[in-house]
Design a protein around this motif. Sequence first.
Motif, short mmCIF file in Angstrom:
data_model
loop_
_atom_site.label_atom_id
_atom_site.label_comp_id
_atom_site.label_asym_id
_atom_site.label_seq_id
_atom_site.Cartn_x
_atom_site.Cartn_y
_atom_site.Cartn_z
N TRP A 84 0.79 -1.17 0.00
CA TRP A 84 0.01 0.10 0.11
C TRP A 84 0.76 1.27 -0.01
N LEU A 85 0.77 2.03 -1.11
CA LEU A 85 1.73 3.17 -1.22
C LEU A 85 0.88 4.57 -0.92
N ALA A 86 1.47 5.52 -0.66
CA ALA A 86 0.98 6.96 -0.79
C ALA A 86 2.10 7.72 -1.43
N LEU A 87 1.50 8.19 -2.85
CA LEU A 87 2.49 9.12 -3.71
C LEU A 87 2.14 10.16 -3.43
N GLU A 88 2.88 11.12 -4.34
CA GLU A 88 2.92 12.57 -4.21
C GLU A 88 1.56 13.02 -5.08
N GLY A 89 0.90 13.88 -4.49
CA GLY A 89 -0.17 14.38 -4.93
C GLY A 89 -1.56 13.84 -4.20
N GLY A 90 -1.34 13.03 -3.14
CA GLY A 90 -2.25 12.46 -2.35
C GLY A 90 -2.88 11.19 -2.84
N VAL A 91 -2.20 10.54 -3.78
CA VAL A 91 -2.75 9.28 -4.31
C VAL A 91 -2.41 8.29 -3.43
N GLU A 92 -3.25 7.34 -3.01
CA GLU A 92 -2.86 6.15 -2.33
C GLU A 92 -3.65 4.96 -2.83
N GLY A 93 -2.93 3.92 -2.90
CA GLY A 93 -3.37 2.54 -3.40
C GLY A 93 -2.54 1.53 -3.31
N ARG A 94 -3.01 0.21 -3.84
CA ARG A 94 -2.52 -0.97 -3.67
C ARG A 94 -1.86 -1.19 -4.83
N VAL A 95 -0.35 -1.68 -5.14
CA VAL A 95 0.29 -2.05 -6.17
C VAL A 95 -0.47 -3.24 -6.82
N GLU A 96 -0.73 -3.04 -7.97
CA GLU A 96 -1.46 -4.16 -8.61
C GLU A 96 -0.38 -4.87 -9.64
N THR A 97 0.56 -4.49 -10.33
CA THR A 97 1.62 -4.91 -11.23
C THR A 97 2.77 -3.96 -11.14
N ILE A 98 3.92 -4.84 -11.41
CA ILE A 98 5.06 -4.05 -11.51
C ILE A 98 5.73 -4.64 -12.96
N SER A 99 5.79 -3.79 -13.89
CA SER A 99 6.39 -4.24 -15.15
C SER A 99 7.64 -3.55 -15.53
N VAL A 133 -1.03 1.18 -9.81
CA VAL A 133 -1.52 1.43 -8.35
C VAL A 133 -2.94 1.56 -8.54
N VAL A 134 -3.70 0.75 -7.71
CA VAL A 134 -5.20 0.73 -7.77
C VAL A 134 -5.52 1.29 -6.42
N THR A 135 -6.40 2.48 -6.60
CA THR A 135 -6.72 3.33 -5.21
C THR A 135 -8.04 2.63 -4.84
N ASN A 136 -8.61 3.28 -3.53
CA ASN A 136 -9.70 2.94 -3.07
C ASN A 136 -10.80 3.07 -3.90
N ARG A 180 -2.30 10.41 19.60
CA ARG A 180 -1.11 9.44 18.84
C ARG A 180 -1.46 8.06 19.18
N VAL A 181 -2.08 7.22 17.98
CA VAL A 181 -2.55 5.87 18.38
C VAL A 181 -1.69 5.09 17.36
N TRP A 182 -1.68 3.75 17.69
CA TRP A 182 -0.75 2.76 16.89
C TRP A 182 -1.91 1.90 16.40
N VAL A 183 -1.43 1.77 14.87
CA VAL A 183 -2.59 0.55 14.40
C VAL A 183 -1.56 -0.32 13.64
N ASN A 184 -2.14 -1.59 13.16
CA ASN A 184 -1.44 -2.52 12.57
C ASN A 184 -2.16 -2.83 11.24
N GLU A 185 -2.93 -2.02 10.79
CA GLU A 185 -3.76 -2.05 9.44
C GLU A 185 -3.25 -0.75 8.57
N PRO A 186 -2.15 -0.35 8.45
CA PRO A 186 -1.85 0.94 7.89
C PRO A 186 -2.46 1.30 6.45
N ARG A 187 -2.85 0.14 5.67
CA ARG A 187 -3.46 0.77 4.41
C ARG A 187 -5.08 1.20 4.72
N ASN A 188 -5.55 0.89 5.95
CA ASN A 188 -6.78 1.59 6.48
C ASN A 188 -6.81 2.78 7.39
#
Length: 311
Positions: free
Chosen positions: A148-163, A169-172, A253-261
């Motif tokens: 799960w990546l957070a890119l510049e410009g506020g884009v977040e999503g899951r890495v689908e393929t790397i060619s 990257v597929v967003t929410n 300040r809270v800790w979570v183990n689901e960073p993508r959420n």
Amino acid sequence: MIFQGEPSPPSLGDTLFERIIKYLNYPLIRQEGSFKLSVISLVLLILIILIATLVSRYTRRFLRKRVLPRFHIEIGLQYTLLRLVHYVIIALGVLYALKVGFSVDLTSIAVILGFLSVGIGFGLQYAAADIASGFILLFERPIRIGDWLALEGGVEGRVETISLRSTVVVTNENMAVIMPNSKLVQNKFVNYSYGTQNVRLNIPIGVAYGSDLEKVSTALLEAAGSVKEVLNDPAPGVHFHDFGDSALNLQIRVWVNEPRNHTTIRSKVNFAIDQAFRKYNIEIPFPQRDIHLRPDFAEIASEKRNATTPQ
């Protein structure tokens, strides 16, 4: 002037068929060297190109129906491979036609292609950078499929393929963002899935001046503890950030183990904070501005108003 290797002109002793062949094969353009242009050369050139076109068509049809389906290749990649086969067959056909029909030395063509390759190289420098970056991503592995990546410009999503050239990257919102690999290698991005899954979220909140900070801290910790995604170990904490213009700025300040959420968890904590502040009657301020008029300024404004009033 007749060059060496050039057919002789028709003579009276030739038969009709021999005369026709000599007329057709007689050079239309005369140039010293091996190059010659005649009607037969043109016909032979067109014939070889047509044959190459037919060979390309039947070869691609055979590959599309008999070979490629066995390898379960996706439609887009199949189209790319078939187009490459078509270009290669046509290029070989044209080169063979030039060699047979015009007796062109292919060495000179190789020199021309060498010069063209330099220009093509400059035009494809960005594509080459993307491909080199693709190897870096595949072997160094700063990102992997499913991260799960957070890119510049506020884009977040899951890495689908790397060619080799790009990363998808597929967003929410289920939209595919296609990033050139060189952008990922050169620019900064956040990988929430890299290393440990435990990450800390800093959620800012402002309270009014004069608020009881002990009660505010209790309310914030209570709100954080009511969200099931927030971990108890490490425990949540309250941080006094600074004195703002209109509020006392704090952070829970809270800790979570689901960073993508993290966006969903942040929203749940904010809802819980609002409920806790209502319970403890804690005020969340909004920007306020007090305007003070000097006495002399008020007198001047009154005089101007009287001067403009009709008598």
